[in-house]
Design a protein around this motif. Sequence first.
Motif, mmCIF file in Angstrom:
data_model
loop_
_atom_site.group_PDB
_atom_site.id
_atom_site.type_symbol
_atom_site.label_atom_id
_atom_site.label_comp_id
_atom_site.label_asym_id
_atom_site.label_seq_id
_atom_site.Cartn_x
_atom_site.Cartn_y
_atom_site.Cartn_z
ATOM 1 N N SER A 221 -1.049 39.623 43.532
ATOM 2 C CA SER A 221 -0.909 38.165 43.663
ATOM 3 C C SER A 221 -1.066 37.482 42.320
ATOM 4 O O SER A 221 -0.282 36.595 41.958
ATOM 5 C CB SER A 221 -1.943 37.630 44.657
ATOM 6 O OG SER A 221 -1.763 38.185 45.939
ATOM 7 N N VAL B 120 7.673 41.365 44.986
ATOM 8 C CA VAL B 120 7.397 40.308 45.962
ATOM 9 C C VAL B 120 7.390 40.890 47.368
ATOM 10 O O VAL B 120 6.521 40.559 48.190
ATOM 11 C CB VAL B 120 8.444 39.188 45.855
ATOM 12 C CG1 VAL B 120 8.156 38.085 46.869
ATOM 13 C CG2 VAL B 120 8.471 38.611 44.445
ATOM 14 N N ASP B 121 8.336 41.767 47.649
ATOM 15 C CA ASP B 121 8.402 42.393 48.970
ATOM 16 C C ASP B 121 7.147 43.218 49.251
ATOM 17 O O ASP B 121 6.668 43.246 50.386
ATOM 18 C CB ASP B 121 9.646 43.288 49.071
ATOM 19 C CG ASP B 121 10.945 42.491 49.098
ATOM 20 O OD1 ASP B 121 10.882 41.275 49.374
ATOM 21 O OD2 ASP B 121 12.009 43.093 48.853
ATOM 22 N N ALA C 205 4.376 40.712 50.211
ATOM 23 C CA ALA C 205 4.614 40.140 51.543
ATOM 24 C C ALA C 205 4.403 41.181 52.629
ATOM 25 O O ALA C 205 3.931 40.867 53.730
ATOM 26 C CB ALA C 205 6.025 39.566 51.608
ATOM 27 N N GLN D 103 0.894 41.841 54.486
ATOM 28 C CA GLN D 103 0.355 40.911 55.476
ATOM 29 C C GLN D 103 0.282 41.551 56.852
ATOM 30 O O GLN D 103 1.212 42.231 57.295
ATOM 31 C CB GLN D 103 1.223 39.653 55.534
ATOM 32 C CG GLN D 103 0.662 38.544 56.417
ATOM 33 C CD GLN D 103 1.579 37.331 56.442
ATOM 34 O OE1 GLN D 103 2.797 37.458 56.564
ATOM 35 N NE2 GLN D 103 0.997 36.145 56.318
ATOM 36 N N LEU E 176 2.784 33.499 46.945
ATOM 37 C CA LEU E 176 3.998 33.393 47.761
ATOM 38 C C LEU E 176 4.481 31.951 47.849
ATOM 39 O O LEU E 176 5.691 31.688 47.865
ATOM 40 C CB LEU E 176 3.740 33.964 49.150
ATOM 41 C CG LEU E 176 3.450 35.480 49.201
ATOM 42 C CD1 LEU E 176 3.093 35.901 50.619
ATOM 43 C CD2 LEU E 176 4.637 36.284 48.684
ATOM 44 N N GLY F 266 10.500 30.756 49.291
ATOM 45 C CA GLY F 266 11.202 31.652 50.197
ATOM 46 C C GLY F 266 10.306 32.423 51.139
ATOM 47 O O GLY F 266 10.770 33.340 51.827
ATOM 48 N N GLN F 267 9.031 32.083 51.201
ATOM 49 C CA GLN F 267 8.075 32.817 52.037
ATOM 50 C C GLN F 267 7.312 31.861 52.941
ATOM 51 O O GLN F 267 6.138 32.065 53.239
ATOM 52 C CB GLN F 267 7.099 33.599 51.141
ATOM 53 C CG GLN F 267 7.736 34.602 50.219
ATOM 54 C CD GLN F 267 8.212 35.836 50.955
ATOM 55 O OE1 GLN F 267 7.762 36.126 52.068
ATOM 56 N NE2 GLN F 267 9.120 36.583 50.339
ATOM 57 N N ASP F 268 7.980 30.814 53.393
ATOM 58 C CA ASP F 268 7.293 29.771 54.162
ATOM 59 C C ASP F 268 6.627 30.290 55.422
ATOM 60 O O ASP F 268 5.503 29.884 55.760
ATOM 61 C CB ASP F 268 8.282 28.661 54.532
ATOM 62 C CG ASP F 268 8.755 27.866 53.331
ATOM 63 O OD1 ASP F 268 8.200 28.071 52.233
ATOM 64 O OD2 ASP F 268 9.680 27.050 53.482
ATOM 65 N N ALA G 42 5.488 33.314 56.095
ATOM 66 C CA ALA G 42 4.314 34.122 55.762
ATOM 67 C C ALA G 42 3.159 33.230 55.321
ATOM 68 O O ALA G 42 2.001 33.444 55.709
ATOM 69 C CB ALA G 42 4.661 35.123 54.665
ATOM 70 N N VAL G 43 3.460 32.228 54.502
ATOM 71 C CA VAL G 43 2.428 31.307 54.027
ATOM 72 C C VAL G 43 1.806 30.550 55.196
ATOM 73 O O VAL G 43 0.576 30.439 55.307
ATOM 74 C CB VAL G 43 3.020 30.319 53.002
ATOM 75 C CG1 VAL G 43 2.037 29.185 52.714
ATOM 76 C CG2 VAL G 43 3.372 31.049 51.706
ATOM 77 N N SER H 139 -0.512 32.783 57.203
ATOM 78 C CA SER H 139 -1.770 33.055 56.519
ATOM 79 C C SER H 139 -2.691 31.847 56.532
ATOM 80 O O SER H 139 -3.907 31.974 56.715
ATOM 81 C CB SER H 139 -1.505 33.475 55.069
ATOM 82 O OG SER H 139 -0.966 34.778 55.004
#
Length: 405
Positions: free
Chosen positions: A57, A75-76, A79, A82, A117, A122-124, A126-127, A130
């Motif tokens: 991170s 990045v993958d 992600a 998680q 993220l 592009g990771q809405d 996942a964010v 969390s």
Amino acid sequence: MTVRRSAAALAASAVLCVAAAPAAFAAPTPSPTPSAVQPSGLYGTGDPTYDGVWRQSLALLAQDTVGVKPAAKAVDWLAGQQCDGGAFPSYRADAAKPCDAKLPLDSNATAAAVQALAALGGQDAAVKKSVGWLKSVQNADGGWSYNPGGASDANSTSIVIGALAAAGEKPDGVKSKGGKTPYDALLTFAQPCGGKNSGAFVYQPKQPGIVADSTSAAVLGAHGKELVATAGAKDTKGAACEKATTVEGAAHNGAAFLATALAKTGHLDTPPMPGATDPKPQPDFGNTADAVVALSAQGLGDQAKKPLEWLEQNSAAWAKGAGPAAYAQLIFAAHAAGADPKTFGGTDLVAGLNATGPAPEKATQKAAAENDSDSGDGVWWMVALFAASAGVGILISGRRKNQQR
């Protein structure tokens, strides 16, 4: 938050923490032992069991800060760590399988991942997931513990505040069932003026820990800032500690504590590791870098100059040996204080960080445009948008300052 981790052997750091850990703070069970072959998307070559998500991170966040687009597989990888419920563990070896019910979930890793993220975009989904998990494990006093169920601590609470801010939440609007906010919790860690820890934020009221670490984290948290912070409006009060009844006042006092601690040598110290042949305290690079961020964010830029210069002159070997999170901490310090991370005391921190993992994509268009318009003064005022300290390991600070190579 941080943090809010200078280089030291992970095992030795854990020994220090076990010795000082409060009885009510249970040690997290290690995640599954990783295979000998490191994941191709992971930054650093050391055992990621305790800090995989943390260091990844910070690495990605630092790259984004200087306008470098991380490799897609990096990045993958982050992600993919998680769990289905939204939380991140410190590390899980097999992301293809659902998270084991016994796998400890980590508020610090989750908060750091949210910040990274959210910054990358592009990771809405996942964010959001969390953030939902973080809200679900908020303690009654408004704060957070390293692992759910433990007592709140300054470091965990501060880095979660940063995650909430990164996700577009208003931290003071995130209240516990008892109506307490994260800032209510932070105030409980602030020490009054006078005495040994005058103005500092302790890790927990009954467990001070490494006070400089928790103070740096809490100064950022008190201002609702993330690990990546910029200089705040000038604090005209300087390094004077004053009676504080608000979290903003406590933040000033925390920064004043750091300024006083750094004034003589320009760096913080850490106790010698168990079994060390040299009994003298050793320079603490990670916490010094974090303190530069905190001082800059508080508006004490003048007080941040000496530790920044010390880092520029002395931190290159530490960063190279400690790995990606160390490079990230230095990049955050340079960014907050207005220095150029590509010419940091003759060291290119960005190149050093990039070399610890998969080759990044080309610099973003925004960064390229900013570089073209640079005035040549060596100051990156317009670069886009901080956790390993010896003795501040897994059990005490909850922030992975023990970087792995």
